[in-house]
Every structure is written in C-alpha cells, then in structure tokens.
Write an enzyme that holds these catalytic residues in place. Structure first.
Site, PDB file in Angstrom:
ATOM      1  N   GLU A 136       0.882  -1.171   0.000  1.00  0.00           N
ATOM      2  CA  GLU A 136       0.000   0.000   0.000  1.00  0.00           C
ATOM      3  C   GLU A 136       0.914   1.214   0.000  1.00  0.00           C
ATOM      4  OE1 GLU A 136      -2.378   0.721   3.446  1.00  0.00           O
ATOM      5  OE2 GLU A 136      -4.048   1.523   2.288  1.00  0.00           O
ATOM      6  N   ALA A 163      -2.536   7.564   7.360  1.00  0.00           N
ATOM      7  CA  ALA A 163      -1.514   7.410   8.393  1.00  0.00           C
ATOM      8  C   ALA A 163      -0.167   7.003   7.785  1.00  0.00           C
ATOM      9  CB  ALA A 163      -1.970   6.381   9.421  1.00  0.00           C
ATOM     10  N   ASN A 185     -12.617   5.521   2.013  1.00  0.00           N
ATOM     11  CA  ASN A 185     -11.555   6.047   2.874  1.00  0.00           C
ATOM     12  C   ASN A 185     -10.339   6.431   2.031  1.00  0.00           C
ATOM     13  OD1 ASN A 185     -12.761   3.561   4.928  1.00  0.00           O
ATOM     14  ND2 ASN A 185     -12.773   5.696   5.565  1.00  0.00           N
ATOM     15  N   ALA A 186      -9.769   7.606   2.337  1.00  0.00           N
ATOM     16  CA  ALA A 186      -8.584   8.119   1.630  1.00  0.00           C
ATOM     17  C   ALA A 186      -8.848   8.321   0.139  1.00  0.00           C
ATOM     18  CB  ALA A 186      -7.353   7.235   1.862  1.00  0.00           C
ATOM     19  N   ASP A 208     -16.248  -1.809   9.981  1.00  0.00           N
ATOM     20  CA  ASP A 208     -16.149  -1.733  11.449  1.00  0.00           C
ATOM     21  C   ASP A 208     -17.144  -0.729  12.024  1.00  0.00           C
ATOM     22  OD1 ASP A 208     -14.975   0.613  10.600  1.00  0.00           O
ATOM     23  OD2 ASP A 208     -13.178   0.438  11.839  1.00  0.00           O
ATOM     24  N   ASP A 248      -8.086  -4.242   7.396  1.00  0.00           N
ATOM     25  CA  ASP A 248      -7.092  -3.165   7.528  1.00  0.00           C
ATOM     26  C   ASP A 248      -6.639  -3.079   8.989  1.00  0.00           C
ATOM     27  OD1 ASP A 248      -5.398  -1.141   6.716  1.00  0.00           O
ATOM     28  OD2 ASP A 248      -6.943   0.412   6.631  1.00  0.00           O
TER      29      ASP A 248
HETATM   30 ZN    ZN Z   1      -4.938   2.782   3.617  1.00  0.00          ZN
END
Ligand code: ZN
Length: 384
Positions: free
Chosen positions: A126, A137, A214-215, A243, A269
C-alpha cells in the site's frame, strides 16, 4: 479425516447433514459415502462449517506491525485462525524500498518450523506511489511518483501480490501495465483521482479499489470521483472496512447493493492492536492511540482498524441484512477471485484447500482448519 457437519454454508451451496472427506491439505469429497470403520471422524454436528476467511489487507496484530518489522509476519499469522482467517495479504504501508525487500525476504525464507497458522499469499504494498493529499496514516516523506523501474523487483513470483497506487499520478498508467505483466493485482487508493482519471486507471489494468470511501475524495454528485468510478464499473472489485467507523453502515449496505457480493471484498485493515488491549501502538513510523473501537493518530485521523474478520462477518449481516451466504462471499470467494485463486481457495469443494471454519450458531469461531490441519480451536466449545 472425515468431518461430519449439521450444516455446510458456502457462497455457492447450503447443505444439511453433510460430511467432508479431507486428504492431506485438500478437500477430497463433499458428502462422501459412509467413512471406512478405521477413519478418523470429527463430529462437527453442533457447528456451521464455512470456508476460511481471506483478508486482503492486514497491517499487523498481537502488538506487531509488519511495516515496522516484517519479520513479525509469521508470528501474527499464527494468531489469525482464532478470527477464522486462513489466508491473508500481509500489508506494507508506504516505506523505504528496503522495508519492502525485507518483507519479500521474510516470505522467501518460508514458514518457521512447526508453523501452524494462516497462509500469507504474498504482500499487499500500500504505497509508496500514493497521493500525499490523501496520505492517511502513511509517511509522505517516503511517497514517490510512479516509475516502471521501481517495480522491476516486484512480481507474483517475488511475493508481491497486490499494489495500491494513486492512478492520477504522473507515470501511473505505465506502471499499472508493468505490474499487470508481472501478475500483480493493481488497486486504486489513497488517491485524489477524478472520475475520468479513475476510468483511465481501470483501462490500464486496475481491477481493485482499496478501502472504498476512505482516503479518496468525498462523493460529489456534480464531480463524481474515485469512489463513484469504483462503484459504477464492473471491471473492479472494491475493498471495504465494515467496522462501523471507517464507513457508515448505511454506505456499506449501499455498496453491497451496487457491487453485489461478487465485487465487494471485506477487509479488516487491522493494525498491531488487533487482539490487544487499548493503548499505544505503532503503524509504520507513527504512534497510534487505540481505544475500544478505533485506532487514531494524534490529530484524530484513523490509522487502520482493530476489526477482526469474524466480527466483520457479523457486522456485514447487521449492517446490510444480507444472507449468510452473501456475507461469506465477501470474505471468501470474492477475495480469492481478486487474486485469481478461485479454483483452489474460497470454496468448500473437491480439490480446494481444506481451509475451513467451524462457527457456533451465533457465528463465533469455534475452530479453524488451514490446509487440512487444525490451526486453532476454542477449548471451551469443541474438543479436537
Ligand atoms: Zn490505507
């Protein structure tokens, strides 16, 4: 070994009062004739037998982070069967190339002696070709522009299975094609891609989207970006983190409806704090604070999850109201197909690896078999 079961549930079939014949690492027969008198028979009549879970994105667990120390990979793999996981992609987030080489070396060296645990199917890289504007992050100091040269050492044979990159970056289409030639699955993620840039990435060979919503740019009905492109295009499967924190349950349900279970792949993840108490943990270079339900950087940004795969199964049922068979598909046959392993993993059928989970009636993991060997069981629930 014969396994007698009251109920067998897979994405393809649901059968009552069945039995499995397991020879070596593989399933030899489903509903075989009566076992020979000297056969080893395991009575699983109190349990639901399902295929083992495949997690395409896992950063670590039990206090260990694969990017901070790739040698911890086998240690964590030993713990994953307690969550029903029988195969996974250890994930290396954006890091110097030496870290990736070290992780390749750990897989090349093979499992330690007497290893019993989930099977690592190769690395999920990734990064580092991500958009710093959606760094999550990850450490932007290690992010780079795509270059075909960088991928010379990466191939399926060299233990790289899936690469997440931002398709809008200069040089991305050439790199996507080069990775596809090396039999690597290419995914779009940590990206600011517009709808058109995303489509050009799919044209170049992208077949997966990393943690949908996400992202990536927020959805905008006048300027649909990567998320809508992923949802709308039948060439791509999307990963999602159910989640209840990374994505609202209503959007998990919407994504399942739009993509169908065959194109939605549940990932955890999960990071080092999986299976651990709240506290401070590492994700790559950064310290992450973990409470009962999330993992965050000091500024509040999410830094991986602490979701387990069996909890993800229960969440999918609660969030989407889908059938058990459909929920299972998102974590068995679908990830297997993403990796082109649909003929040997993800189902319970003759010739497939004997990767199985015995679930209690309330869908807790009672026991997990990896390649024909029991890798974990809950001693309070089943004796093996
Ligand atoms: Zn990621």
């Amino acid at each position: 070994m014969y396994l007698s079961a009251a109920r067998l549930v897979t994405p393809a079939v649901e059968m009552q009062d069945t039995a499995l014949c397991i020879q070596g690492a593989r399933i030899a027969a489903v509903t075989p004739p009566h076992p020979p008198p000297d056969a080893h028979v395991v009575d699983a009549s109190n349990f639901i037998v399902v295929p083992g879970f495949i997690d395409l994105q896992l950063n670590g667990g039990c206090g260990f982070d694969f990017t901070a120390d790739p040698t911890t990979l086998w240690r964590v793999a030993q713990e994953l069967p307690r969550y029903g996981v029988t195969a996974f992609l250890p994930t290396i987030i954006t890091a110097p190339y030496e870290t990736i080489r070290a992780a390749q070396a750990v897989l090349r060296a093979g499992a330690p002696e007497n290893f019993r645990g989930a099977t690592p199917l190769g690395l999920h890289l990734e990064g580092p070709f991500l958009n710093p504007a959606k760094r999550g992050a990850h450490n932007p100091a290690y992010m780079r522009l795509p270059t075909v040269n960088a991928a010379r050492e990466w191939s399926r044979e060299n233990y790289v299975r899936l690469v997440t990159l931002a398709p809008e970056l200069k040089g991305a289409p050439q790199l996507i094609r080069a990775l596809c030639e090396q039999n690597i699955v290419v995914s779009a993620g940590h990206s600011m891609a517009t709808f058109d840039q995303a489509r050009r990435g799919f044209d170049a060979g992208i077949t997966y989207g990393t943690h949908l919503f996400n992202a990536m740019p927020q959805m905008d009905h006048r300027a649909p970006g990567l998320a809508i492109a992923l949802l709308n295009d039948s060439r791509v499967t999307v990963g999602i983190i159910p989640d209840g924190i990374h994505v609202h349950p209503a959007l998990v349900a919407l994504a399942l409806k739009q993509k169908a279970p065959q194109q939605l792949s549940v990932v955890t993840d999960a990071m080092a704090a999986l299976g651990m108490a709240p506290g401070e943990y590492l994700l790559g270079d950064f310290r992450v604070t973990v409470n009962e339900n999330s993992a965050r950087l000091a500024d509040g940004r999410l830094a991986g999850s602490i979701l387990s795969m069996d909890q993800a199964l229960r969440n999918m049922l609660a969030f989407t109201n889908c059938s058990l068979r459909d929920a299972l598909a998102t974590m068995t046959t679908t990830p297997a197909r993403v990796l082109h392993l649909e003929n040997e993993r993800g189902e319970i059928a003759p010739g497939y690896f004997a990767d199985l989970v015995l679930l209690t009636q309330d869908l807790r993991v009672a026991a997990t078999m990896v390649a024909g060997q029991w890798a974990w069981h809950d001693r309070g629930v089943i004796a093996l």
